[in-house]
Structures are given as C-alpha cells and as structure tokens.
Design a protein around this motif. Structure first.
Motif, PDB file in Angstrom:
ATOM      1  N   UNK A 104      90.590  20.376  67.461  1.00  0.00           N
ATOM      2  CA  UNK A 104      91.191  21.357  66.548  1.00  0.00           C
ATOM      3  C   UNK A 104      91.040  22.754  67.142  1.00  0.00           C
ATOM      4  N   UNK A 105      92.105  23.318  67.732  1.00  0.00           N
ATOM      5  CA  UNK A 105      92.001  24.638  68.377  1.00  0.00           C
ATOM      6  C   UNK A 105      91.611  25.723  67.381  1.00  0.00           C
ATOM      7  N   UNK A 106      90.966  26.764  67.888  1.00  0.00           N
ATOM      8  CA  UNK A 106      90.627  27.910  67.043  1.00  0.00           C
ATOM      9  C   UNK A 106      91.882  28.733  66.794  1.00  0.00           C
ATOM     10  N   UNK A 107      91.807  29.676  65.865  1.00  0.00           N
ATOM     11  CA  UNK A 107      92.951  30.527  65.538  1.00  0.00           C
ATOM     12  C   UNK A 107      92.599  31.975  65.867  1.00  0.00           C
ATOM     13  N   UNK A 108      93.481  32.622  66.619  1.00  0.00           N
ATOM     14  CA  UNK A 108      93.265  33.997  67.049  1.00  0.00           C
ATOM     15  C   UNK A 108      94.452  34.870  66.674  1.00  0.00           C
ATOM     16  N   UNK A 109      94.216  36.178  66.675  1.00  0.00           N
ATOM     17  CA  UNK A 109      95.281  37.164  66.510  1.00  0.00           C
ATOM     18  C   UNK A 109      95.272  38.099  67.715  1.00  0.00           C
ATOM     19  N   UNK A 110      96.460  38.464  68.175  1.00  0.00           N
ATOM     20  CA  UNK A 110      96.573  39.374  69.319  1.00  0.00           C
ATOM     21  C   UNK A 110      96.172  40.786  68.921  1.00  0.00           C
ATOM     22  N   UNK A 111      95.522  41.480  69.856  1.00  0.00           N
ATOM     23  CA  UNK A 111      95.160  42.875  69.659  1.00  0.00           C
ATOM     24  C   UNK A 111      95.891  43.727  70.677  1.00  0.00           C
ATOM     25  N   UNK A 112      96.045  45.007  70.355  1.00  0.00           N
ATOM     26  CA  UNK A 112      96.783  45.913  71.234  1.00  0.00           C
ATOM     27  C   UNK A 112      96.060  46.155  72.555  1.00  0.00           C
ATOM     28  N   UNK A 113      94.738  45.918  72.602  1.00  0.00           N
ATOM     29  CA  UNK A 113      93.984  46.165  73.835  1.00  0.00           C
ATOM     30  C   UNK A 113      93.919  44.944  74.747  1.00  0.00           C
ATOM     31  N   UNK A 114      94.695  43.888  74.420  1.00  0.00           N
ATOM     32  CA  UNK A 114      94.717  42.697  75.257  1.00  0.00           C
ATOM     33  C   UNK A 114      93.690  41.652  74.878  1.00  0.00           C
ATOM     34  N   UNK A 115      92.806  41.968  73.938  1.00  0.00           N
ATOM     35  CA  UNK A 115      91.824  41.002  73.482  1.00  0.00           C
ATOM     36  C   UNK A 115      92.378  40.216  72.287  1.00  0.00           C
ATOM     37  N   UNK A 116      91.584  39.265  71.805  1.00  0.00           N
ATOM     38  CA  UNK A 116      92.022  38.415  70.707  1.00  0.00           C
ATOM     39  C   UNK A 116      90.946  38.397  69.621  1.00  0.00           C
ATOM     40  N   UNK A 117      91.366  38.537  68.387  1.00  0.00           N
ATOM     41  CA  UNK A 117      90.454  38.549  67.244  1.00  0.00           C
ATOM     42  C   UNK A 117      90.344  37.146  66.663  1.00  0.00           C
ATOM     43  N   UNK A 118      89.117  36.683  66.477  1.00  0.00           N
ATOM     44  CA  UNK A 118      88.902  35.360  65.908  1.00  0.00           C
ATOM     45  C   UNK A 118      89.190  35.366  64.406  1.00  0.00           C
ATOM     46  N   UNK A 119      89.991  34.416  63.954  1.00  0.00           N
ATOM     47  CA  UNK A 119      90.300  34.264  62.535  1.00  0.00           C
ATOM     48  C   UNK A 119      89.656  32.992  61.991  1.00  0.00           C
ATOM     49  N   UNK A 120      89.828  31.888  62.692  1.00  0.00           N
ATOM     50  CA  UNK A 120      89.257  30.616  62.261  1.00  0.00           C
ATOM     51  C   UNK A 120      88.579  29.939  63.461  1.00  0.00           C
ATOM     52  N   UNK A 121      87.391  29.377  63.218  1.00  0.00           N
ATOM     53  CA  UNK A 121      86.751  28.582  64.262  1.00  0.00           C
ATOM     54  C   UNK A 121      85.488  29.178  64.845  1.00  0.00           C
ATOM     55  N   UNK A 122      84.628  29.789  64.018  1.00  0.00           N
ATOM     56  CA  UNK A 122      83.415  30.414  64.525  1.00  0.00           C
ATOM     57  C   UNK A 122      82.476  29.385  65.157  1.00  0.00           C
ATOM     58  N   UNK A 123      82.295  28.240  64.522  1.00  0.00           N
ATOM     59  CA  UNK A 123      81.412  27.222  65.082  1.00  0.00           C
ATOM     60  C   UNK A 123      81.975  26.656  66.375  1.00  0.00           C
ATOM     61  N   UNK A 124      83.274  26.427  66.436  1.00  0.00           N
ATOM     62  CA  UNK A 124      83.882  25.901  67.669  1.00  0.00           C
ATOM     63  C   UNK A 124      83.725  26.894  68.815  1.00  0.00           C
ATOM     64  N   UNK A 125      83.911  28.174  68.513  1.00  0.00           N
ATOM     65  CA  UNK A 125      83.723  29.198  69.543  1.00  0.00           C
ATOM     66  C   UNK A 125      82.261  29.242  69.987  1.00  0.00           C
ATOM     67  N   UNK A 126      81.334  29.164  69.032  1.00  0.00           N
ATOM     68  CA  UNK A 126      79.914  29.183  69.370  1.00  0.00           C
ATOM     69  C   UNK A 126      79.546  27.982  70.234  1.00  0.00           C
ATOM     70  N   UNK A 127      80.133  26.822  69.933  1.00  0.00           N
ATOM     71  CA  UNK A 127      79.842  25.625  70.719  1.00  0.00           C
ATOM     72  C   UNK A 127      80.335  25.782  72.153  1.00  0.00           C
ATOM     73  N   UNK A 128      81.529  26.331  72.325  1.00  0.00           N
ATOM     74  CA  UNK A 128      82.068  26.535  73.671  1.00  0.00           C
ATOM     75  C   UNK A 128      81.206  27.538  74.445  1.00  0.00           C
ATOM     76  N   UNK A 129      80.799  28.608  73.787  1.00  0.00           N
ATOM     77  CA  UNK A 129      79.968  29.600  74.467  1.00  0.00           C
ATOM     78  C   UNK A 129      78.627  28.997  74.873  1.00  0.00           C
ATOM     79  N   UNK A 130      78.057  28.177  73.994  1.00  0.00           N
ATOM     80  CA  UNK A 130      76.787  27.535  74.319  1.00  0.00           C
ATOM     81  C   UNK A 130      76.949  26.562  75.489  1.00  0.00           C
ATOM     82  N   UNK A 131      78.022  25.790  75.496  1.00  0.00           N
ATOM     83  CA  UNK A 131      78.266  24.851  76.586  1.00  0.00           C
ATOM     84  C   UNK A 131      78.458  25.580  77.916  1.00  0.00           C
ATOM     85  N   UNK A 132      79.182  26.691  77.884  1.00  0.00           N
ATOM     86  CA  UNK A 132      79.400  27.451  79.122  1.00  0.00           C
ATOM     87  C   UNK A 132      78.094  28.069  79.617  1.00  0.00           C
ATOM     88  N   UNK A 133      77.280  28.571  78.695  1.00  0.00           N
ATOM     89  CA  UNK A 133      75.994  29.154  79.089  1.00  0.00           C
ATOM     90  C   UNK A 133      75.054  28.093  79.659  1.00  0.00           C
TER      91      UNK A 133
END
Length: 369
Positions: free
Chosen positions: A116-145
């Motif tokens: 289940x992919x996370x949901x993001x919104x585009x920002x004017x500075x080229x970054x992306x704002x997280x809307x849905x999926x905090x745990x999924x993002x945390x899991x990916x960051x932990x796996x990468x670390x």
C-alpha cells in the motif's frame, strides 16, 4: 481481271431493340500492366499506414492526457527518495515513542514489499509532504538505516497536487479511523492540536472534531470530544492517556462536569505516583468512578483478609497485532487479541503460558484454592 467482292449478311437489329441510356450489367475492367498494379497497391498500402499512424497518435495523446490526470490525482505510483519526504504540514495523530508493530511491518516489507503506497503532496520547493502512511515511511527509514540497501532509499508513493489543508487532514484522519490500535486519546489530542493551530482558523475543539472526523458516526465524534476535554482538564498530568479505555474516559469527563473540584483531586492523586505505568494510571482513574482497583493496587487488602479477590480486573496491553484486551479474576485470565491462536505452534503457546505463570507472584495470599 477483276476480283469478286464477297458479300456478308449483317443482321442489324431493329431500332426499338437497341437500349438507349442503359449501363451494362457488367463492365469489364481494362487490364492494367504490372507497373500500374504495383503503383496502385503501394498507394493503398500508404493510405492504410497513414490511417494506422493517425490512430496510434490519437491513442497516445489520449493515454498521455490520462496519465497526466492520474498523476495529478495521485493514482500513479512513483518511487520517491526518503530524504525528499517531509512531515511539516499536518499534526500527526500518532502517539510518540516506540511503535510495537514497526518490526512486524518491516518484516512484511522485506518479504513481499510495500503493498500500500504512501500518499504525498507536491511542494513548490521540490519536496513532498506526507499525507498518509507515517508508519510505512518510518519502516522504510528504519530499514534503510539498518541495512544501507538502496532498495529502501526510495519508497512507493502516490503523489498529488497540494490540496486544501482541511482536505489533507481529512485524508489522513479517514485512513487512520480504520486502524485497530488508534485510541480515543490520540484522536482527541489531534482535535486539540488542530484547533490550537492558527493556520486552521478553528479555535473551537468541537468544530475541529466535526471537521476532522466527518466520516465518523455521531456517537464516535461525541467520544472524541469527551477525550479532547479530558486531556485539557488533566493537561500535563496524564502520562499514559492512550491506555485509557473509552468508557473510563467518557464517564470520567461526565463526572468532572458534575463534580466541581474533582479534577484537582484526580490530578493530585496522579502526581503522587510519578513512576506509575499505564495499568496503574487507569486503575487510579477507575477508583474515582467507584470501580475496583487492580490486584496489585489492593494487595494489602488481600493480605489482611487472607482471601483472594473476586472482582474482575480488566486492562489492555499493546502488541504487534494491535491491542490485547485482558480480563483477570480468581483462578481465571482471559485474553482477546487479533490473532488466530489455533495457527500458532503448540510448543510456542505452551512456552508463552509457562512464561506468564512463572512471572506471576506465588505468594500464599495470591494463589487460588
């Protein structure tokens, strides 16, 4: 010497029998040469090719426009660098601290990937704002670390254009409403944070609950309002608000409204035990509702009477599969948990029960019988 002319009889039809202005039923095509036939066939082939190319171009244009539309709505999954994802726009409704279910999610991602992919919104500075999926993002960051594997440097995401702040909150909240482990305290805390944020122009908690939890039932919204008020009344006093059962929080808020000075009494009692755990905090709150406390909190009474308690003790424990609802009474303990125990290996069940029994006190005043 003169030659004789041969005479032939020619039958000339009558004028009435000659068709005038009629087209023959069959017109014989004039035979063409090989070069003319080849040129004609080549011309037909070119026309067919042009028609096919036009159809392909039209289909490609349609697909391109459809892709642009789907990407704008966040319905196309893309892989986004973890470092480009930020969580600044919304106040999260996740409780702080370690997540007991994160290891299970990490194992699932290792085995089958992120379903289940996370949901993001585009920002004017080229970054992306997280809307849905905090745990999924945390899991990916932990796996990468933990692994340094570039596979986890990018996370699958649906990216949409930046939307209205209220809509962004709604999308986050609606997804989390289906979580089994989300507590009313978490939802109440989110409503408070939303109302206190000047950017939302919503100074009233009741309005915040109506805005954020519009998809919830009326009854559920009333429970969330009760917990939001309870957190405000016991601000900076509660240590384990997420462990408070719904009925305890709702009834305690009603009692606060009906009994002036009760908030101060509860606060002082809680402050007197700064090292309390979640079960003890709930037991203290229950005591102000006239409910019996846990066995540990009334151990002295059991010693003085020499008889085991017959009252039931109920509590909740967080696990990897959600919240385990437990009920303990004399000679009996019941656990309700989102797990099919029949599929667990018998030896593991026996070891778990043995560990539970070994961890319990064996004092004479607590044994059954």
């Amino acid at each position: 010497m003169s030659r004789k002319r041969r005479m032939f009889d020619i039958d000339i039809p009558a004028m009435d029998d000659i068709p005038v202005g009629k087209v023959p039923d069959k017109v014989f095509e004039k035979r063409r040469g090989p070069m003319a036939a080849a040129i004609s066939e080549n011309a037909d082939a070119l026309r067919d090719q042009q028609s096919t190319e036009q159809s392909i171009r039209a289909e490609n244009d349609r697909l391109a426009h459809e892709l642009v539309r789907l990407r704008a709505e966040g319905l196309v999954t893309e892989r986004v660098l973890l470092k480009d994802v930020v969580t600044e726009k919304l106040t999260r409704d996740r409780k702080p601290g370690p997540d007991p279910e994160l290891d299970e999610l990490k194992d699932s991602i290792r085995d089958i990937g992120l379903s289940n992919p996370i949901r993001l919104e585009r920002r004017s500075d080229g970054l992306y704002e997280l809307i849905q999926g905090m745990r999924r993002l945390s899991a990916y960051r932990a796996l990468y670390d933990e692994t340094g594997d570039e596979t986890y440097a990018r996370i699958p995401a649906g990216i949409s254009d930046a939307g209205d702040l209220d809509n962004s909150y709604r999308r986050m909240v609606d997804e989390n409403l289906i979580r089994k482990d989300i507590s009313f305290a978490e939802m109440g805390a989110l409503a408070r944070a939303y109302s206190e944020d000047p950017a939302n122009d919503c100074p009233d908690v009741d309005k915040a609950v109506s805005t954020l939890f519009k998809s919830a039932s009326y009854t559920k919204r009333s429970y969330i309002r009760s917990f939001a008020s309870l957190l405000l009344m016991l601000d900076k006093v509660l240590i384990h608000p997420n462990d408070i059962p719904r009925n305890v929080g709702v009834e305690l808020k009603r009692k606060f409204d009906a009994t002036p000075g009760l908030v101060r009494q509860v606060s002082e009692t809680l402050k007197s035990e700064p090292d309390r755990d979640g079960a003890r905090e709930v037991a203290i709150l229950r005591s102000f509702l006239g409910e019996p406390e846990t066995t540990s909190s009334r151990k002295s009474d059991a010693v003085s009477t020499g008889k085991p308690r017959r009252a039931k003790t109920t509590f909740q424990v967080s696990g990897r599969a959600g919240i385990a609802k437990c009920a303990a009474s004399s000679g009996r303990i019941e656990v309700r948990y989102d797990l099919d125990f029949t599929r667990v290996d018998r030896s593991k069940l026996e070891a778990a029960i043995a560990a539970l029994i070994d961890a319990l006190p064996e004092e004479d005043d607590l044994t059954h019988g």
